[in-house]
Design an enzyme around this catalytic site. Structure first.
Site, PDB file in Angstrom:
ATOM      1  CG  ASP A 118      -4.504  57.110  18.170  1.00 48.11           C
ATOM      2  OD1 ASP A 118      -4.964  56.866  17.044  1.00 48.11           O
ATOM      3  OD2 ASP A 118      -5.227  57.455  19.128  1.00 48.11           O
ATOM      4  CG  ASP A 147      -7.273  58.343  22.339  1.00 51.71           C
ATOM      5  OD1 ASP A 147      -8.444  58.753  22.383  1.00 51.71           O
ATOM      6  OD2 ASP A 147      -6.821  57.665  21.398  1.00 51.71           O
ATOM      7  CG  ASP A 204     -11.679  54.293  19.888  1.00 46.92           C
ATOM      8  OD1 ASP A 204     -11.937  53.085  19.991  1.00 46.92           O
ATOM      9  OD2 ASP A 204     -12.498  55.189  20.181  1.00 46.92           O
TER      10      ASP A 204
END
Length: 222
Positions: free
Chosen positions: A168, A8, A10
């Site tokens: 995250d 991922d 961001d």
């Protein structure tokens, strides 16, 4: 065959959630609305149109949601992109270089549209590390569905069972599990370690340096 690692962006590679919440807050205010910090942060990392439709209490297909998303992308370019290189989490470039040296295929799997993903990764100096970018709109369904992860695996030529997803957010973990991939969490973004573990992450690491200690043994150094 070496394990492929799907990242991922961001909150995982680049510390953009704070900047993104600033952008979202401004766009919501421009539309006469308001949202508190937890509600704004909960939408970070999800497709912009859907996030803004939720924040503005609009149907997902409402044209105002699409226009708000375009405005958010423009503000992100103006406010966040200039500092992207400074927002890369410590240890990320070194980890990506080490994984490539170990022979791991690398991909990005993101809820950003491709143009925005390329813009951010290029500004952050990370784009050359990746073999494949799997972005929102390139598959029928986005996160938490498995489609984008499976698209990345196919682009890398690696079976899903030989892929590890690093993220995250809960949606990253759910996507990985749905795709039959390993799921590793990092506690540098929007979800807590408990939330990531409950969603099915095999492990959650406090930062990328600790993550590297888990990833690098996946294949012997060439």
């Amino acid at each position: 065959m070496n394990t492929a690692v799907l990242f991922d962006v961001d909150g995982t590679l680049v510390d953009t959630p704070a900047g993104m919440t600033t952008v979202l807050r401004r766009v919501v205010a421009e539309h006469g609305g308001a949202a508190d910090e937890p509600r704004l942060r909960a939408t970070v990392g999800r497709p912009l149109v859907a996030s803004l439709a939720l924040l503005l209490d609009l149907p997902a297909d409402h044209p105002d949601a699409a226009r708000a998303a375009d405005r958010a992308r423009a503000l992100f370019t103006e406010l966040v992109i200039p500092s992207a290189a400074d927002l890369v989490f410590p240890g990320v470039p070194e980890l990506l270089a080490d994984l490539r040296e170990h022979g791991h295929p690398l991909a990005v799997v993101t809820s950003k549209v491709r143009r925005s993903a390329v813009e951010l990764l290029e500004a952050a100096g990370l784009l050359p590390h990746f073999d494949v970018l799997s972005c929102h709109g390139m598959a029928e369904r986005g996160k938490p569905h498995p489609d984008l992860a499976l698209l990345a695996a196919d682009g890398l030529g690696v079976p899903p069972g030989r892929c590890a997803v690093v993220g995250d957010a809960v949606d990253d973990v759910l996507m990985a599990r749905a795709a039959g991939m390993d799921a590793l969490g990092v506690a540098t973004g929007v979800a807590t370690p408990d939330e990531l573990l409950t969603a099915g992450a095999r492990a959650v690491h406090p930062d990328v340096v600790r993550l590297g200690e888990a990833l690098l043994p996946l294949a012997p150094r060439r």
